[in-house]
Design a protein around this motif. Structure first.
Motif, PDB file in Angstrom:
ATOM      1  N   GLU A 294      93.821 -33.069  -3.210  1.00 48.30           N
ATOM      2  CA  GLU A 294      93.365 -32.745  -4.457  1.00 48.30           C
ATOM      3  C   GLU A 294      91.898 -32.127  -4.212  1.00 48.30           C
ATOM      4  OE1 GLU A 294      92.442 -31.781  -7.855  1.00 48.30           O
ATOM      5  OE2 GLU A 294      94.289 -33.080  -7.937  1.00 48.30           O
ATOM      6  N   PRO A 295      92.045 -30.904  -4.937  1.00 46.85           N
ATOM      7  CA  PRO A 295      90.698 -30.039  -4.648  1.00 46.85           C
ATOM      8  C   PRO A 295      89.524 -30.633  -5.546  1.00 46.85           C
ATOM      9  CG  PRO A 295      92.129 -28.769  -5.947  1.00 46.85           C
ATOM     10  CD  PRO A 295      92.725 -30.099  -5.302  1.00 46.85           C
ATOM     11  N   ASP A 296      89.905 -31.136  -6.749  1.00 51.23           N
ATOM     12  CA  ASP A 296      88.742 -31.585  -7.420  1.00 51.23           C
ATOM     13  C   ASP A 296      88.254 -33.118  -7.386  1.00 51.23           C
ATOM     14  OD1 ASP A 296      89.039 -29.395  -8.753  1.00 51.23           O
ATOM     15  OD2 ASP A 296      90.556 -30.100 -10.344  1.00 51.23           O
ATOM     16  N   LEU A 297      88.645 -33.778  -6.311  1.00 51.98           N
ATOM     17  CA  LEU A 297      88.339 -35.133  -6.014  1.00 51.98           C
ATOM     18  C   LEU A 297      87.656 -35.145  -4.498  1.00 51.98           C
ATOM     19  CD1 LEU A 297      91.202 -37.284  -7.551  1.00 51.98           C
ATOM     20  CD2 LEU A 297      88.734 -36.978  -8.365  1.00 51.98           C
ATOM     21  N   VAL A 298      86.552 -35.996  -4.237  1.00 47.09           N
ATOM     22  CA  VAL A 298      86.157 -36.208  -2.981  1.00 47.09           C
ATOM     23  C   VAL A 298      87.151 -37.288  -2.461  1.00 47.09           C
ATOM     24  CG1 VAL A 298      83.718 -35.323  -3.728  1.00 47.09           C
ATOM     25  CG2 VAL A 298      84.556 -37.961  -3.937  1.00 47.09           C
ATOM     26  N   PRO A 299      86.979 -37.189  -1.175  1.00 47.18           N
ATOM     27  CA  PRO A 299      87.690 -38.606  -0.447  1.00 47.18           C
ATOM     28  C   PRO A 299      87.014 -39.726  -0.703  1.00 47.18           C
ATOM     29  CG  PRO A 299      87.401 -36.519   1.181  1.00 47.18           C
ATOM     30  CD  PRO A 299      86.235 -36.307  -0.147  1.00 47.18           C
ATOM     31  N   VAL A 300      88.124 -40.658  -0.539  1.00 49.54           N
ATOM     32  CA  VAL A 300      87.645 -42.188  -0.784  1.00 49.54           C
ATOM     33  C   VAL A 300      87.251 -42.716   0.595  1.00 49.54           C
ATOM     34  CG1 VAL A 300      88.381 -44.422  -1.411  1.00 49.54           C
ATOM     35  CG2 VAL A 300      89.159 -42.486  -2.898  1.00 49.54           C
ATOM     36  N   ALA A 301      85.988 -43.344   0.561  1.00 51.39           N
ATOM     37  CA  ALA A 301      85.709 -43.798   1.763  1.00 51.39           C
ATOM     38  C   ALA A 301      84.906 -45.302   1.515  1.00 51.39           C
ATOM     39  CB  ALA A 301      84.654 -43.262   2.846  1.00 51.39           C
ATOM     40  N   PRO A 302      85.840 -46.430   1.526  1.00 52.26           N
ATOM     41  CA  PRO A 302      85.310 -47.606   1.146  1.00 52.26           C
ATOM     42  C   PRO A 302      84.647 -48.301   2.233  1.00 52.26           C
ATOM     43  CG  PRO A 302      87.507 -47.871   1.404  1.00 52.26           C
ATOM     44  CD  PRO A 302      87.303 -46.581   1.427  1.00 52.26           C
ATOM     45  N   PRO A 303      82.959 -48.432   2.010  1.00 48.11           N
ATOM     46  CA  PRO A 303      82.222 -49.258   3.024  1.00 48.11           C
ATOM     47  C   PRO A 303      82.627 -50.492   3.649  1.00 48.11           C
ATOM     48  CG  PRO A 303      80.883 -48.357   1.113  1.00 48.11           C
ATOM     49  CD  PRO A 303      82.347 -48.354   0.727  1.00 48.11           C
ATOM     50  N   ARG A 304      82.480 -50.780   4.747  1.00 52.14           N
ATOM     51  CA  ARG A 304      83.223 -51.876   5.283  1.00 52.14           C
ATOM     52  C   ARG A 304      82.501 -53.230   4.668  1.00 52.14           C
ATOM     53  NH1 ARG A 304      87.569 -52.804   7.315  1.00 52.14           N
ATOM     54  NH2 ARG A 304      87.549 -54.696   6.424  1.00 52.14           N
ATOM     55  N   ASP A 305      81.291 -53.191   4.251  1.00 46.78           N
ATOM     56  CA  ASP A 305      80.643 -54.519   3.522  1.00 46.78           C
ATOM     57  C   ASP A 305      81.414 -54.515   2.344  1.00 46.78           C
ATOM     58  OD1 ASP A 305      79.421 -52.000   2.596  1.00 46.78           O
ATOM     59  OD2 ASP A 305      77.553 -53.059   2.647  1.00 46.78           O
ATOM     60  N   TRP A 306      81.716 -53.573   1.365  1.00 44.01           N
ATOM     61  CA  TRP A 306      82.255 -53.618   0.271  1.00 44.01           C
ATOM     62  C   TRP A 306      83.594 -54.166   0.274  1.00 44.01           C
ATOM     63  CZ3 TRP A 306      85.068 -49.689  -3.030  1.00 44.01           C
ATOM     64  CH2 TRP A 306      85.350 -49.892  -4.159  1.00 44.01           C
ATOM     65  N   VAL A 307      84.448 -53.880   1.287  1.00 43.98           N
ATOM     66  CA  VAL A 307      85.676 -54.467   1.759  1.00 43.98           C
ATOM     67  C   VAL A 307      85.476 -55.970   1.936  1.00 43.98           C
ATOM     68  CG1 VAL A 307      87.652 -54.299   3.139  1.00 43.98           C
ATOM     69  CG2 VAL A 307      86.887 -52.235   2.128  1.00 43.98           C
ATOM     70  N   ASP A 308      84.792 -56.243   2.912  1.00 45.27           N
ATOM     71  CA  ASP A 308      84.314 -57.625   3.081  1.00 45.27           C
ATOM     72  C   ASP A 308      83.915 -58.613   1.952  1.00 45.27           C
ATOM     73  OD1 ASP A 308      84.912 -57.054   5.951  1.00 45.27           O
ATOM     74  OD2 ASP A 308      82.837 -56.788   6.536  1.00 45.27           O
ATOM     75  N   SER A 309      83.224 -57.910   1.105  1.00 45.16           N
ATOM     76  CA  SER A 309      82.938 -58.810  -0.093  1.00 45.16           C
ATOM     77  C   SER A 309      83.981 -59.010  -1.039  1.00 45.16           C
ATOM     78  CB  SER A 309      81.917 -57.940  -0.717  1.00 45.16           C
ATOM     79  OG  SER A 309      82.361 -56.897  -1.493  1.00 45.16           O
ATOM     80  N   ILE A 310      84.943 -57.857  -1.030  1.00 44.68           N
ATOM     81  CA  ILE A 310      86.364 -58.040  -1.668  1.00 44.68           C
ATOM     82  C   ILE A 310      87.085 -59.235  -1.215  1.00 44.68           C
ATOM     83  CG2 ILE A 310      88.227 -57.001  -2.513  1.00 44.68           C
ATOM     84  CD1 ILE A 310      86.855 -54.301  -2.788  1.00 44.68           C
ATOM     85  N   ALA A 311      87.050 -59.357   0.099  1.00 47.51           N
ATOM     86  CA  ALA A 311      87.870 -60.306   1.021  1.00 47.51           C
ATOM     87  C   ALA A 311      87.329 -61.657   0.699  1.00 47.51           C
ATOM     88  CB  ALA A 311      88.115 -59.793   2.357  1.00 47.51           C
ATOM     89  N   ALA A 312      86.121 -61.585   0.748  1.00 45.92           N
ATOM     90  CA  ALA A 312      85.559 -63.025   0.393  1.00 45.92           C
ATOM     91  C   ALA A 312      85.787 -63.608  -0.928  1.00 45.92           C
ATOM     92  CB  ALA A 312      84.125 -62.960   0.509  1.00 45.92           C
TER      93      ALA A 312
END
Length: 494
Positions: A294-312
């Motif tokens: 998709e040319p109108d959207l940047v890639p998604v790169a979830p930071p590791r600390d954000w993923v860890d906080s979601i897991a917690a």
């Protein structure tokens, strides 16, 4: 020649897989600010972005990304450190842009599993991927008998749903379940629905389309590792229908194979009224969706600390909750499933937390309250009575202030919004008669009116006392303690 499910299983091994679509419970759509409220006037929740008008640009909904990561973590998936959206190009009237923004070869979540319990056996269902996309609009075919495009006079399109965040959860093929295949398929969708609800990411209302399942089914000759040709039953919208769709396709495909025919790879439609599937669209030739980034959207790169906080932040998941409650309440698998299937698990848990015993809480929610909910045509959890009310009624019964008959009248009063259980007891005068002198007066009347029964009791036929107990209960309008009445009768006649 009709082949039953049982006959089919003698020669073939069923293999199924599921593609489950989940509308996320975000406030706004996936790539624009339009609301996602269900049931609005047709085409009232649309804008240039979700209609794909020239010059409009999408912006990714951060909450949808977070919800998808939650789902992936709960399904034991690996979360991608980098992924992107793609355009899936195809034409259909409910696709306003003639392409769908989805994820193709770089999904957000991959390689997970979900364990389900069926017949005392744990079955691990492998999750291939969890990816995020936007939902389509909804076509309404007017005229005709089936509600489908065949035979319709004309069609209308409502684009309110177009652009709502949609997660697709794709399983790997599930072999080796044999006769239990339909039940395992249903158990998987049930467990997945409960998991999604516990995460708070979707209302998972199958009747409103926020949870829909495509059921893939194939047959392999017994003893063969070669997968048969699969069919895809589209948009199955109830747990019961998931089970029936697998069962129906197993029988149908076995009949085709036994008659020397060939199973065609195609989509099929499930019919609730008959429990059978009919042919939809052939998929024998691969459709080229011409995916490209998709040319109108940047890639998604979830930071590791954000993923860890979601897991917690993940809540207790259904499997852990099931194990905890089955142990704490000494429930069998069947007893637990009865609670879950009745939609009463949360209510029972809250009633126990309010002070009732697990046995009493189950008794009222699965008995009298389930009956009244069925009469009213609503879910038991939607009844206008709180777990605290039920716990108080249970307490009054345990204390001897109410018997079960009176307790049912108290429930009736609470449901009729006459007040709290104590207020209903006072207003209706429902307390158990515990004054022995009042009971003895009624007992003496019953003895005097039934000399033949008295003679039988004195001759040793003590079961005849039930007649006198019934007379006393009638005289006291059911407000006596039957056990105490019986004791007093036997004392009187000794």
């Amino acid at each position: 020649m009709t082949v039953t499910y049982e006959e089919a299983l003698q020669k073939y091994e069923p293999v199924f897989g599921l593609e489950t679509h989940v509308e996320l419970g975000t406030t706004t759509k996936m790539f624009c600010g339009c609301p996602t409220t269900f049931g609005a006037e047709p085409n009232s929740h649309v804008c240039p972005v979700c209609l794909g008008l020239p010059g409009s640009l999408p912006v990714t909904n951060r909450v949808a990304i977070e919800y998808t990561i939650k789902i992936g973590l709960a399904l034991n998936c690996s979360i991608a450190s980098w992924c992107r959206f793609a355009r899936k190009n195809y034409f259909y009237p409910d696709m306003p842009k003639n392409f769908q923004i989805s994820q193709y070869d770089e999904p957000l979540c991959v390689d997970g599993y979900l364990d389900v319990l069926v017949g005392g056996r744990t079955v691990r269902v492998g999750i291939e991927r969890v990816h995020l996309e936007e939902d389509t609009g909804k076509s309404l075919h007017v005229g005709g008998a089936t509600g489908r495009i065949q035979g319709a006079d004309y069609s209308l399109v409502d684009y309110n749903r177009a652009g709502i965040p949609l997660v697709e959860i794709v399983t790997r093929p599930v072999p080796g379940t044999g006769f239990l295949a339909p039940e395992v398929a249903r158990a998987y969708v049930t467990e997945l629905r409960d998991l999604l609800r516990s995460l708070g990411v979707s209302d998972v209302r199958m009747e409103e389309g926020s949870l829909r399942a495509d059921v893939n089914t194939s047959l392999s000759p017994r003893g063969s590792d070669v997968l048969g040709t699969r069919t895809e039953t589209k948009n199955v919208n109830s747990l019961r229908s998931v089970e029936r769709a697998v069962r129906s396709e197993v029988s149908r495909q076995a009949e085709v194979l036994d008659s020397g025919g060939r199973v065609i790879q195609e989509t099929r439609h499930f019919h609730e009224e008959s429990g059978v599937t009919t042919s939809g669209r052939s998929k024998e030739e691969a459709q080229d969706y011409r995916y490209f980034p998709e040319p109108d959207l940047v890639p998604v790169a979830p930071p590791r600390d954000w993923v860890d906080s979601i897991a917690a932040s993940l809540p207790e998941l259904p499997s852990a909750r099931r194990a905890r409650l089955m142990s704490a309440w000494s429930l069998s698998e069947l007893e637990f499933e009865a609670l879950r299937n009745a939609g009463a698990l949360g209510a029972v848990e809250a009633t126990v937390a309010a002070g009732a015993s697990p046995a009493d809480a189950r008794k009222w929610w699965l008995g009298e309250l389930a009956r009244r909910a069925n009469d009213m045509g609503i879910e038991v959890s939607a009844l206008p009575i709180t777990p605290a009310d039920v716990a108080r009624i249970s307490e009054l019964v345990a204390a001897g202030s109410l018997n079960d008959r009176l307790a049912r009248q108290v429930i009736e009063g609470v449901l009729d919004e006459e007040g709290t259980p104590d207020e209903v007891v006072a207003a209706r005068g429902l307390a158990v008669v515990s004054d022995d002198s009042a009971l003895l007066a009624a007992i003496d009347e019953a003895i005097a009116a039934n000399p033949d029964v008295v003679a039988r009791i004195r001759d040793g036929k003590v079961q005849a006392a039930g007649v006198l107990v019934g007379a006393v209960m009638k005289a006291t309008r059911g407000q006596a303690d039957a056990a105490r009445v019986r004791d007093l009768i036997m004392e009187r006649l000794s």
